[in-house]
Design a protein around this motif. Sequence first.
Motif, PDB file in Angstrom:
ATOM      1  N   LEU A 162      40.383  21.382  30.928  1.00 52.31           N
ATOM      2  CA  LEU A 162      41.486  21.031  31.813  1.00 52.31           C
ATOM      3  C   LEU A 162      42.839  21.385  31.218  1.00 52.31           C
ATOM      4  CD1 LEU A 162      40.283  17.791  33.564  1.00 52.31           C
ATOM      5  CD2 LEU A 162      40.950  19.948  34.618  1.00 52.31           C
ATOM      6  N   SER A 163      42.882  21.620  29.942  1.00 51.77           N
ATOM      7  CA  SER A 163      44.166  22.030  29.404  1.00 51.77           C
ATOM      8  C   SER A 163      44.314  23.547  29.394  1.00 51.77           C
ATOM      9  CB  SER A 163      44.379  21.453  28.002  1.00 51.77           C
ATOM     10  OG  SER A 163      43.396  21.953  27.122  1.00 51.77           O
ATOM     11  N   TRP A 164      43.250  24.264  29.074  1.00 56.32           N
ATOM     12  CA  TRP A 164      43.454  25.714  28.989  1.00 56.32           C
ATOM     13  C   TRP A 164      42.765  26.510  30.075  1.00 56.32           C
ATOM     14  CZ3 TRP A 164      39.146  28.710  28.308  1.00 56.32           C
ATOM     15  CH2 TRP A 164      38.022  28.091  27.751  1.00 56.32           C
TER      16      TRP A 164
ATOM     17  N   LEU B 293      34.080  46.299  16.079  1.00 59.29           N
ATOM     18  CA  LEU B 293      34.980  45.189  15.793  1.00 59.29           C
ATOM     19  C   LEU B 293      36.184  45.265  16.703  1.00 59.29           C
ATOM     20  CD1 LEU B 293      34.924  44.974  11.938  1.00 59.29           C
ATOM     21  CD2 LEU B 293      34.428  43.135  13.531  1.00 59.29           C
ATOM     22  N   ARG B 294      36.488  44.191  17.272  1.00 58.10           N
ATOM     23  CA  ARG B 294      37.586  44.210  18.206  1.00 58.10           C
ATOM     24  C   ARG B 294      38.266  42.848  18.200  1.00 58.10           C
ATOM     25  NH1 ARG B 294      38.262  43.502  23.636  1.00 58.10           N
ATOM     26  NH2 ARG B 294      39.883  44.824  24.517  1.00 58.10           N
ATOM     27  N   PRO B 295      39.381  42.743  17.534  1.00 56.73           N
ATOM     28  CA  PRO B 295      40.040  41.452  17.455  1.00 56.73           C
ATOM     29  C   PRO B 295      40.711  41.096  18.763  1.00 56.73           C
ATOM     30  CG  PRO B 295      41.326  43.112  16.331  1.00 56.73           C
ATOM     31  CD  PRO B 295      40.114  43.793  16.868  1.00 56.73           C
ATOM     32  N   GLY B 296      40.840  39.834  18.996  1.00 56.70           N
ATOM     33  CA  GLY B 296      41.636  39.425  20.144  1.00 56.70           C
ATOM     34  C   GLY B 296      40.892  38.676  21.228  1.00 56.70           C
ATOM     35  N   PRO B 297      40.297  39.414  22.157  1.00 55.43           N
ATOM     36  CA  PRO B 297      39.869  38.761  23.388  1.00 55.43           C
ATOM     37  C   PRO B 297      38.837  37.657  23.198  1.00 55.43           C
ATOM     38  CG  PRO B 297      39.701  41.131  23.564  1.00 55.43           C
ATOM     39  CD  PRO B 297      40.017  40.822  22.155  1.00 55.43           C
ATOM     40  N   GLY B 298      38.211  37.649  22.062  1.00 52.70           N
ATOM     41  CA  GLY B 298      37.243  36.588  21.850  1.00 52.70           C
ATOM     42  C   GLY B 298      37.910  35.291  21.482  1.00 52.70           C
ATOM     43  N   ALA B 299      39.178  35.274  21.667  1.00 58.04           N
ATOM     44  CA  ALA B 299      39.934  34.241  20.987  1.00 58.04           C
ATOM     45  C   ALA B 299      40.468  33.161  21.892  1.00 58.04           C
ATOM     46  CB  ALA B 299      41.074  34.908  20.247  1.00 58.04           C
ATOM     47  N   ARG B 300      39.726  32.800  22.866  1.00 63.09           N
ATOM     48  CA  ARG B 300      40.184  31.639  23.607  1.00 63.09           C
ATOM     49  C   ARG B 300      40.087  30.458  22.662  1.00 63.09           C
ATOM     50  NH1 ARG B 300      36.849  32.436  28.948  1.00 63.09           N
ATOM     51  NH2 ARG B 300      35.314  31.738  27.464  1.00 63.09           N
ATOM     52  N   PRO B 301      40.945  29.502  22.845  1.00 64.06           N
ATOM     53  CA  PRO B 301      41.017  28.439  21.858  1.00 64.06           C
ATOM     54  C   PRO B 301      39.642  27.842  21.579  1.00 64.06           C
ATOM     55  CG  PRO B 301      42.767  28.206  23.460  1.00 64.06           C
ATOM     56  CD  PRO B 301      41.918  29.346  23.916  1.00 64.06           C
ATOM     57  N   GLY B 302      39.332  27.780  20.331  1.00 63.61           N
ATOM     58  CA  GLY B 302      38.144  27.063  19.931  1.00 63.61           C
ATOM     59  C   GLY B 302      36.845  27.787  20.160  1.00 63.61           C
TER      60      GLY B 302
ATOM     61  N   LYS C 160      45.064  31.832  17.926  1.00 61.46           N
ATOM     62  CA  LYS C 160      44.623  31.122  19.113  1.00 61.46           C
ATOM     63  C   LYS C 160      43.419  30.235  18.872  1.00 61.46           C
ATOM     64  CE  LYS C 160      46.252  34.416  22.524  1.00 61.46           C
ATOM     65  NZ  LYS C 160      45.739  35.485  23.340  1.00 61.46           N
ATOM     66  N   SER C 161      42.589  30.565  17.907  1.00 62.48           N
ATOM     67  CA  SER C 161      41.387  29.775  17.779  1.00 62.48           C
ATOM     68  C   SER C 161      41.651  28.584  16.872  1.00 62.48           C
ATOM     69  CB  SER C 161      40.242  30.628  17.267  1.00 62.48           C
ATOM     70  OG  SER C 161      40.541  31.124  15.995  1.00 62.48           O
ATOM     71  N   ILE C 162      40.765  27.655  17.003  1.00 63.11           N
ATOM     72  CA  ILE C 162      40.953  26.395  16.309  1.00 63.11           C
ATOM     73  C   ILE C 162      39.741  26.186  15.433  1.00 63.11           C
ATOM     74  CG2 ILE C 162      41.285  23.928  16.630  1.00 63.11           C
ATOM     75  CD1 ILE C 162      42.271  24.574  19.441  1.00 63.11           C
ATOM     76  N   GLY C 163      39.932  25.441  14.365  1.00 66.04           N
ATOM     77  CA  GLY C 163      38.787  25.136  13.527  1.00 66.04           C
ATOM     78  C   GLY C 163      38.723  26.092  12.353  1.00 66.04           C
ATOM     79  N   SER C 164      37.816  25.843  11.492  1.00 69.99           N
ATOM     80  CA  SER C 164      37.752  26.652  10.288  1.00 69.99           C
ATOM     81  C   SER C 164      37.050  27.956  10.583  1.00 69.99           C
ATOM     82  CB  SER C 164      37.007  25.904   9.195  1.00 69.99           C
ATOM     83  OG  SER C 164      35.628  26.082   9.385  1.00 69.99           O
TER      84      SER C 164
ATOM     85  N   ILE D 257      29.082  18.817  39.859  1.00 75.75           N
ATOM     86  CA  ILE D 257      30.370  18.159  39.968  1.00 75.75           C
ATOM     87  C   ILE D 257      30.431  17.043  38.930  1.00 75.75           C
ATOM     88  CG2 ILE D 257      29.459  16.641  41.787  1.00 75.75           C
ATOM     89  CD1 ILE D 257      32.192  16.672  43.064  1.00 75.75           C
ATOM     90  N   THR D 258      31.608  16.790  38.442  1.00 69.78           N
ATOM     91  CA  THR D 258      31.732  15.801  37.370  1.00 69.78           C
ATOM     92  C   THR D 258      33.106  15.165  37.370  1.00 69.78           C
ATOM     93  OG1 THR D 258      31.838  15.519  34.970  1.00 69.78           O
ATOM     94  CG2 THR D 258      32.362  17.683  35.816  1.00 69.78           C
ATOM     95  N   LYS D 259      33.174  13.982  36.775  1.00 67.01           N
ATOM     96  CA  LYS D 259      34.473  13.359  36.558  1.00 67.01           C
ATOM     97  C   LYS D 259      35.306  14.227  35.612  1.00 67.01           C
ATOM     98  CE  LYS D 259      32.849   9.144  35.582  1.00 67.01           C
ATOM     99  NZ  LYS D 259      32.774   7.668  35.410  1.00 67.01           N
ATOM    100  N   GLY D 260      36.591  14.125  35.781  1.00 69.98           N
ATOM    101  CA  GLY D 260      37.487  14.975  35.015  1.00 69.98           C
ATOM    102  C   GLY D 260      37.425  14.770  33.513  1.00 69.98           C
ATOM    103  N   GLN D 261      37.060  13.552  33.111  1.00 72.15           N
ATOM    104  CA  GLN D 261      37.087  13.234  31.685  1.00 72.15           C
ATOM    105  C   GLN D 261      36.268  14.235  30.867  1.00 72.15           C
ATOM    106  OE1 GLN D 261      38.920  10.976  30.076  1.00 72.15           O
ATOM    107  NE2 GLN D 261      38.096  11.940  28.218  1.00 72.15           N
ATOM    108  N   LEU D 262      35.154  14.666  31.433  1.00 73.41           N
ATOM    109  CA  LEU D 262      34.279  15.589  30.701  1.00 73.41           C
ATOM    110  C   LEU D 262      35.027  16.864  30.342  1.00 73.41           C
ATOM    111  CD1 LEU D 262      31.368  16.047  29.715  1.00 73.41           C
ATOM    112  CD2 LEU D 262      30.892  17.109  31.914  1.00 73.41           C
ATOM    113  N   PHE D 263      35.822  17.346  31.296  1.00 70.74           N
ATOM    114  CA  PHE D 263      36.536  18.591  31.029  1.00 70.74           C
ATOM    115  C   PHE D 263      37.858  18.361  30.308  1.00 70.74           C
ATOM    116  CE2 PHE D 263      33.640  20.069  34.414  1.00 70.74           C
ATOM    117  CZ  PHE D 263      33.024  21.067  33.681  1.00 70.74           C
ATOM    118  N   GLU D 264      38.301  17.076  30.267  1.00 67.72           N
ATOM    119  CA  GLU D 264      39.422  16.755  29.373  1.00 67.72           C
ATOM    120  C   GLU D 264      38.941  16.915  27.940  1.00 67.72           C
ATOM    121  OE1 GLU D 264      42.437  15.945  30.175  1.00 67.72           O
ATOM    122  OE2 GLU D 264      42.389  15.124  32.219  1.00 67.72           O
TER     123      GLU D 264
END
Length: 686
Positions: free
Chosen positions: A334-336, A485-494, A464-468, A322-329
Amino acid sequence: MSAPASRPASAPVRVPAGTTAGAAVREAGLPTTGPSAVVVVRDADGKLRDLAWAPDSDAEVEAVAADTDEGRSVIRHSAAHVLAQAVQQVRPEAKLGIGPPITDGFYYDFDVDQPFTPDDLSKLESSMKKIIKAGQRFSRRRFDSHDDARKELADEPYKLELIDIKGAPGEDPGDEIVEVDASGELTIYDNVHAHTGETVWSDLCRGPHVPTTRFIPAFKLMRTAAAYWRGDEKNPQLQRIYGTAWESQEALDAHLQRLAEAERRDHRRLGAELDLFSFPEEIGSGLAVFHPKGGVIRKELEDYSRRRHEEAGYEFVNTPHITKGQLFETSGHLSWYREGMYPGMHLDEELNADGTVRKPGQDYFLKPMNCPMHNLIFRSRGRSYRELPLRMFEFGSVYRYEKSGVVHGLTRVRGMTQDDAHIYCTEEQMQGEIRSLLQFVLDLLSDYGLDDFYLELSTRDPEKSIGSDEAGSARRTRCARRPRLRPGPGARPGRRRLLRPEDQRAGQGRDRAQLADVHHPGRPDAPGPVRARVHRGGRVAPAAGHDPPGAVRLHRAVLRRAHRALRGGLPGVARPGAGRGHPGHRRAGALRRGRARQLKAHGIRVEVDASDDRMQKKIRNHTMQKVPFMVLVGGRDAEAGAVSFRFRDGTQRNGVPVADAVAAVADWIGSRTNTSPTADSFAPAP
RNA sequence: GCCGGUGUAGCUCAGUGGUAGAGCAACCGCCUUGUAAGCGGUAGGUCGUCGGUUCGAUCCCGACCUCCGGCUCCA
């Protein structure tokens, strides 16, 4: 659970201009009845055509028989039409959704006032049988324009929507929608009465179909379910009927047999029968307790895993649940990922006498993932590149709020313990780390008896992904099988999901193990700066620029959940009660206890069955409990200073001298063999 | 979350508007056993939970909970 293998393609058939493919197939002497009956043909472009198809010019086609994957799909798709016709007979108000063939069967979606009942299913089956018996002909008809189609299908709102999708420029309806395709044609199939030639029913469809309903030799309606139109819960919910259809009654029976077999091997069933784990209602949905026998399995799996991780240079960490919310902010969860998390608990708030807040509280959350906590360990002090790669491992319990309708045995749970690890390394080390990690994971899975699986490489989804793209530009890693090769599902942000092994025995592919994600520095949830240097030409050189390059984090879980190891029996590394002694005769009582002690001295789990059941009964009990080694000590063995073995498959090995027997069992276990021993495979030294 | 189904003894399941039954398991005996169920007996249930209808509910109705199947055939 796989369908029978397809038959090899037959020799090409020549269809003269203006004549039908069916005539040419008959001419060529190919079967038109029975399990190998030709149901459609494939033209030179690879497109499947009805047997009624008559090319404008001479054509070479390939006959497609009923007992091939494609042939079965055509049968199933045709069966779906028959189902829809039967439904609209009984319920004229039913609006048609889509009705494609699927693996091992078909379905059709309907918008109806009242959901179907099991009783409806058997009635529909009878109606379908009548339609099939009537031998209605499937007749293809092409619409001259989309407007014609709209006019004719004015009462079918969902079909109109499909026509509009097709009409929309640049919109590909996708393969799964069999009603329309991306070609210029829009077609409808009429079901034509065998004798009167009257059209009794029609459905928008790109085809192809079997020639007549008689070419649907065996089918069965399986179940009803609700399904959102086009899979979107914002859309209306339709009623779906699932069925299966095969080229023969025998093939259908074999399929039903496979289903029954799969059910017997269901891990939930094994869990109950072998007294491994349960889901007490009092604790809550999707939260398991492991009983002593299940606990032994987990302990063996975990002990072995820890040992292997230790050898592979991992270090062990532990983090809270269990943890304070800030860690997951910070991590972005907490956003996605919020809807996948248990809601927060608001704690430590203090109020003034007038009810105003004197001290604001904090939200605490159960952790859905371990990564942010491992990052904190990484960041707990300044890190030097000399420490990298730093590999942290933990059996970390995570809690995820799964929607109430989706929890499922041990495969979809609300709380579980992952064999979770994160590897912190430089970009230069990454390739080597991925390579060794992959080998490590493959070895470990293989030790658990999971050696037949599928690897895929998911690439970055630029939207969807972020970063270089650089750090993670996925490096294809050679392994047992070439990753797909399969584009897409690996693409949760970041994040980027690199590889995941897929256990073939999982059946519906419901079960996937995430193997590696790459986290790039620069993300808010990245591991953080590290005093790292990059390697150039084999030498360690200072990183360019002022910013420390940061560490890359690889993420991986091997088994993820204990049930993976339970599928299809138990892996040799973790059988509860490796052997059971059985007193064949009362005089042998002391003897059998002594032999059990000898086995225990070798670290083998042994139980003595001291009940006064008959031996047949004991054998039956322990066979059903899947005990790999049954050791019998009867009067004859006692006199000979020997024991007898009986194995799960019913084979036996009698009169084995005690010392040989103990050594052989110890050897077997040490070999980490994942099959059950048999008289043939288990050979004590003479 | 939504739709449908389901819930009776530890397990698998019968059953009925007048407060319940079988087999297996458990327990107690008898039998003294050589490769998948020896024989007999005893005990065991708030019929998922809460409400409603009824003189009376495990059964009919409602809500909730559990579990099962499904929610673009997809790895």
